[in-house]
Design an enzyme around this catalytic site. Sequence first.
Site, short mmCIF file in Angstrom:
data_model
loop_
_atom_site.label_atom_id
_atom_site.label_comp_id
_atom_site.label_asym_id
_atom_site.label_seq_id
_atom_site.Cartn_x
_atom_site.Cartn_y
_atom_site.Cartn_z
N ARG A 423 0.84 -1.21 0.00
CA ARG A 423 0.00 0.00 0.00
C ARG A 423 0.87 1.25 0.00
O ARG A 423 0.49 2.28 -0.56
CB ARG A 423 -0.93 0.01 1.21
CG ARG A 423 -2.06 -1.00 1.13
CD ARG A 423 -2.99 -0.88 2.33
NE ARG A 423 -4.03 -1.90 2.31
CZ ARG A 423 -5.21 -1.78 1.72
NH1 ARG A 423 -5.49 -0.65 1.11
NH2 ARG A 423 -6.09 -2.76 1.75
N GLU A 452 -1.07 -8.46 4.40
CA GLU A 452 -2.48 -8.55 4.76
C GLU A 452 -3.01 -9.92 4.38
O GLU A 452 -2.77 -10.43 3.28
CB GLU A 452 -3.29 -7.47 4.04
CG GLU A 452 -2.86 -6.06 4.38
CD GLU A 452 -3.67 -5.01 3.65
OE1 GLU A 452 -4.77 -5.36 3.16
OE2 GLU A 452 -3.22 -3.85 3.57
N GLU A 463 -10.59 -2.76 -4.96
CA GLU A 463 -9.92 -1.79 -4.09
C GLU A 463 -8.60 -1.33 -4.71
O GLU A 463 -8.25 -0.15 -4.67
CB GLU A 463 -9.66 -2.41 -2.71
CG GLU A 463 -9.04 -1.43 -1.74
CD GLU A 463 -8.79 -2.04 -0.37
OE1 GLU A 463 -8.46 -1.28 0.56
OE2 GLU A 463 -8.93 -3.26 -0.23
N ASP A 520 -13.75 4.92 -11.98
CA ASP A 520 -14.19 6.30 -11.79
C ASP A 520 -13.16 7.22 -12.43
O ASP A 520 -12.35 7.86 -11.76
CB ASP A 520 -14.34 6.60 -10.29
CG ASP A 520 -14.92 7.98 -10.04
OD1 ASP A 520 -15.69 8.45 -10.91
OD2 ASP A 520 -14.61 8.58 -9.00
N HIS A 742 -18.72 0.12 2.17
CA HIS A 742 -17.62 -0.75 1.75
C HIS A 742 -17.65 -0.75 0.22
O HIS A 742 -18.33 -1.57 -0.41
CB HIS A 742 -17.79 -2.17 2.29
CG HIS A 742 -17.81 -2.23 3.79
ND1 HIS A 742 -16.67 -2.28 4.56
CD2 HIS A 742 -18.84 -2.22 4.67
CE1 HIS A 742 -16.98 -2.32 5.85
NE2 HIS A 742 -18.30 -2.28 5.94
N CYS A 744 -15.64 -1.63 -2.00
CA CYS A 744 -15.12 -2.80 -2.71
C CYS A 744 -16.19 -3.86 -2.91
O CYS A 744 -16.07 -4.72 -3.79
CB CYS A 744 -13.94 -3.40 -1.95
SG CYS A 744 -12.59 -2.25 -1.76
#
Length: 776
Positions: A423, A452, A463, A520, A742, A744
Amino acid sequence: MSEADRAPSPAAPPAVAAAASEEKKGKEPEREKLPPIVSAGAGATTGLDRGDKGQISTCSSFVSTVSQKKEATENRSSPTHLVSPNIKDIRDLPPVCLDVRQKQRIPIDTLSSETKAPIPAEPVLPVQPKTMKDFQEDMEKVKSTGDWKTVHDFYLTTFDSFPGLNTIFKKDATASFNTIDDSGINAKFVNAVYDALLNTPQDIQKTVLKGIINSLLREWKGPRTKDDLRAYFILLQNPQFNNTSTYVICAHLLRQIATLVEADHHFLVHWFKKLSQKRFKQLVERLLQFISLRLFPAKPEEFPPIAKCSWWIPSASKVLALLNTANNLVDPPLIPYTDFYNSTLDHIDLMEEYHTWQSFGNSHRFSFCQYPFVISIAAKKIIIQRDSEQQMISIARQSLVDKVSRRQRPDMNMLFLNMKVRRTHLVSDSLDELTRKRADLKKKLKVTFVGEAGLDMGGLTKEWFLLLIRQIFHPDYGMFTYHKDSHCHWFSSFKCDNYSEFRLVGILMGLAVYNSITLDIRFPPCCYKKLLSPPIVPSDQNTPVGICSVTIDDLCQIMPELAHGLSELLSYEGNVEEDFYSTFQVFQEEFGIIKSYNLKPGGDKIPVTNQNRKEYVQLYTDFLINKSIYKQFAAFYYGFHSVCASNALMLLRPEEVEILVCGSPELDMHALQRSTQYDGYAKTDLTIRYFWDVVLGFPLDLQKKLLHFTTGSDRVPVGGMADLNFKISKNETSTNWLPVAHTCFNQLCLPPYKSKKDLKQKLIIGISNSEGFGLE
């Protein structure tokens, strides 16, 4: 292209290429060329004799006459290489026939002289016997007397021949009207006669149909005159062709129009664009219905067997192509491009159509993919997805075979494009992974965030897209400039040493289409036009890509203020050179330094004047949209096509590519309500009823904010709201809390608010401040 505007060269006549095909089922073609009239066989007789209430039983003579003349007619096919040498602006006309895989066409002006023929002399027509006023007076007299004889005689003499049609409807019987600008037809008179026709007795309607049959049976011995084209133009508007009992006659009319030479098609195209919006739309709908009912007849016995009339659908499709071209010549178009969609085609074997087109193109077998404007975006998405799946499977299978051939143990991970990213280094890690795994781009995407736990069931992939797009398009990143006036991003013109990050954005867009993810992204429409220029990556690496013809309207979509200023320059009535004191030069700021670029050689010494200002505006626009960002966009182009390289892209309009990438802006919140799933709530619960009462009452901007808050985008996937898999979950927290999303998983977590007022207040606060809010 637009879509319908890709064509074979005139050396292979468009009608022959598009219409001389066999039925969709995959049989060998019946014949090479389409003659004006071909026997439909015994089945055609059956179809004609079985008119509604005997309406056109007299048409049986038509088929028998055709049978008698079959051999002679086939020997006198429409001339396919006769071209008028004096066609106005012919080089500026878009192609009207459709091998969408062909990238160039030969202008008519380049044809050798032996293929050209002079325009046939127009026959001398008698003076018009009746005017529109006379006809209307005759119709009024019928109301009082009940005597239809005068009206019957009018229809009889008008529709019995092509000269009869021209005598009545031509504005001036002595003028040739031999240009594309004016058909010479009194459109109001035509409309009045057709509007009255459907209210006349059956014998008059039969008379008209018999007259059309006589006209179509004329033995053609040379090129069509412009009077002949006028007659076709008039007959095609006949509302009687809405009735399935007239389809056999309609089919022969369509075939004769389809087999006209390309120069004649250009005349018809320009005449079609002069129709009123209402008449144009009716004509399109009539032809779409003709195709649909031939594919799926409600009463199969009404029509000849499809094996006997495999040319019906190709002929109708060709005529639709002429209408589509006409529609694209008008700005704004007469009807939206979506009005050409035939939803019936969503229910046929689309991949068979696609593979037929892939294998045979436009030469041997008919495929609806030759006419992509009739295929809906939903159907095109299915073709692209299945083509993508087949490519994924093929590449994964090859990886498996390679592994086994080297006697190595297969690993399931080799079947996927596995992205492992941190990330904290999202962009650099993504770029490294995609560069290293370039051969795996067409495999199914799976994302893992380092450190993760969790399996990617779709949420992590979405995501990754969301976070990466937000970071790349942030103004501080410098790759794209956000223009507040147009609410869109555009490529930064700053020069750099490495354009690989622009390639990454292209790959992201390609992966989104490939994996059915809606992004988007706010690019102007001309971006997608550039992305399809050309739709297939050229084999020669030196061929420019992403360069398309642009106008000041394209610039207005990106920089409306600048476009307005250039428009003012074009319309300025004073002395441009003295008052503006500009040269063919453009200035841009790059990292605080003003740099100048010449729009043409020696441009800094060429003043902009009243005489050359149009050239200046065109060069300026081309510089901003094409030349100044060429390297950036070329990297973006190659990135997108490295994932989406497929002939299926040639089926798409730029607007449709945008919808595949970003979704549709058309919201239907009632459809969202019907497809929503619930967790912890039932759709009858009071909180849920409050929620939908509030949301359905929202203005459009708040509905878009809700969608963006819960899904990460304010647009709808191609499949509609049902494809969102929207879920509302019960959030067992204090009702003082705001809703949480959420994105995702397209999930809204809603506390059990006790009143509609409280729910509305909390929801508006949440969705209006959602930038960085509640994103998990």
